[in-house]
Design a protein around this motif. Structure first.
Motif, PDB file in Angstrom:
ATOM      1  N   GLN A  88      54.184  58.085  80.799  1.00  0.00           N
ATOM      2  CA  GLN A  88      53.684  58.832  79.641  1.00  0.00           C
ATOM      3  C   GLN A  88      52.406  59.588  79.987  1.00  0.00           C
ATOM      4  N   ASP A  92      51.555  63.488  80.373  1.00  0.00           N
ATOM      5  CA  ASP A  92      50.441  64.031  79.594  1.00  0.00           C
ATOM      6  C   ASP A  92      49.557  64.910  80.477  1.00  0.00           C
ATOM      7  N   ALA A  95      51.353  68.101  81.275  1.00  0.00           N
ATOM      8  CA  ALA A  95      51.335  68.977  80.105  1.00  0.00           C
ATOM      9  C   ALA A  95      49.966  69.615  79.929  1.00  0.00           C
ATOM     10  N   THR A 108      54.785  71.927  75.803  1.00  0.00           N
ATOM     11  CA  THR A 108      55.495  71.267  74.709  1.00  0.00           C
ATOM     12  C   THR A 108      56.657  70.431  75.238  1.00  0.00           C
ATOM     13  N   TYR A 111      55.124  67.260  76.832  1.00  0.00           N
ATOM     14  CA  TYR A 111      54.609  66.336  75.824  1.00  0.00           C
ATOM     15  C   TYR A 111      55.764  65.656  75.076  1.00  0.00           C
ATOM     16  N   GLN A 127      50.258  61.087  72.778  1.00  0.00           N
ATOM     17  CA  GLN A 127      50.868  62.351  73.191  1.00  0.00           C
ATOM     18  C   GLN A 127      51.267  63.209  71.991  1.00  0.00           C
ATOM     19  N   THR A 128      51.596  62.580  70.867  1.00  0.00           N
ATOM     20  CA  THR A 128      51.882  63.343  69.655  1.00  0.00           C
ATOM     21  C   THR A 128      50.645  64.127  69.224  1.00  0.00           C
ATOM     22  N   ASN A 130      48.027  64.909  71.174  1.00  0.00           N
ATOM     23  CA  ASN A 130      47.665  65.894  72.196  1.00  0.00           C
ATOM     24  C   ASN A 130      48.537  67.144  72.093  1.00  0.00           C
ATOM     25  N   LEU A 131      49.818  66.942  71.792  1.00  0.00           N
ATOM     26  CA  LEU A 131      50.698  68.102  71.610  1.00  0.00           C
ATOM     27  C   LEU A 131      50.299  68.878  70.360  1.00  0.00           C
TER      28      LEU A 131
END
Length: 279
Positions: A88, A92, A95, A108, A111, A127-128, A130-131
């Motif tokens: 993960q 990240d 991304a 996108t 992520y 990550q949600t 950060n996206l």
């Protein structure tokens, strides 16, 4: 990454007189690469190398390395303890490099891949968020607002909740949705001191300079957050493909840093610096 560069002296001073942050980053990158030469299968080592390359402004090099190396980890065995979390955060970092390169579509995809690799069906909050933040910065506020609304307060730490509220304020401000903006700002007023660093993001997005200044002044007076505030208020290099909204936010922070009340608080806490790295 920034903590690992030791940007402060033992006495807590930001950027000592003989300290070269670029030299420190290059030295750490060399150490990471030496370690990776003997542990090529370590995802954390690759993540550290990607982050350091981005910090040094070598964004295209980071993207090329990610695209060459990431598949062998993404297609690997995830049954070992910690393997899912490591993947993960590697995704990240990959991304994040794409974001700095201005490639929001590829960011996108990475992520969303990280979000999908959730351990034991849990919610991947980091990550949600950060996206969603990347979407705000790169002209997709509607998508960002939808994304933060998928997260429940009980799923997030205080820091995550403050970050989500700030993203909501940013997205709603861009969309002209006063009700959503004010709802996010109300949540930010309840933020505890350890989360002030992300609280300020929402205040800057809302262009509330007085509130942002007050938050920075409070951080500068707190030994636990003083260095974070000095780093945030310092001037950093900017990526070549910086989005217009990201540029606006950085300009607003620098304007806050020049206020007499903030300058007085800085003088008591240390000093600001010109840091030739990407933050």
């Amino acid at each position: 990454i920034l903590a690992g560069l030791h940007l402060t002296t033992e006495g807590g001073e930001l950027l000592g007189p003989s300290f070269d942050p670029v030299e420190a980053a290059e030295a750490r990158l060399a150490r990471v690469r030496r370690d990776r030469a003997t542990r090529a299968d370590d995802p954390w080592g690759l993540r550290a190398e990607l982050d350091l390359l981005v910090t040094l402004g070598r964004v295209d090099e980071a993207v090329a390395l990610s695209r060459a190396e990431l598949p062998k980890f993404d297609n690997g065995d995830l049954s070992a303890d910690g393997a899912v979390v490591a993947l993960q955060w590697l995704l990240d970092a990959a991304a994040g490099a794409e974001v700095k390169a201005g490639r929001i579509d590829e960011a996108t995809r990475l992520y969303e891949r990280a979000i999908a690799v959730s351990d034991e069906g849990g919610v991947n909050v980091s990550q949600t968020l950060n996206l969603a933040y990347a979407e705000v910065l790169h002209g997709r506020p509607e998508a960002a607002l939808r994304r933060v609304r998928t997260l429940k307060p009980d799923d997030m730490s205080d820091y995550g909740g403050a970050f989500a509220a700030s993203i909501q304020v940013c997205a709603a401000t861009l969309l002209g949705r006063a009700r959503d903006r004010d709802e996010g700002l109300a949540r930010l007023r309840e933020v505890e001191p350890p989360s002030r660093i992300v609280q300020v993001l929402g205040l800057v997005c809302a262009d509330d300079e007085d509130a942002a200044a007050a938050a920075y002044i409070a951080m500068l007076a707190d030994p636990d957050s003083r260095i974070d505030a000095l780093l945030e208020l310092s001037e950093w290099n900017r990526p070549a493909n910086q989005s217009d909204f990201s540029r606006l936010l950085m300009d607003r922070v620098l304007a806050v840093a020049k206020r007499p009340d903030v300058q007085a608080a800085v003088a008591k806490a240390g000093r600001l610096g010109r840091i030739p790295l990407l933050n």
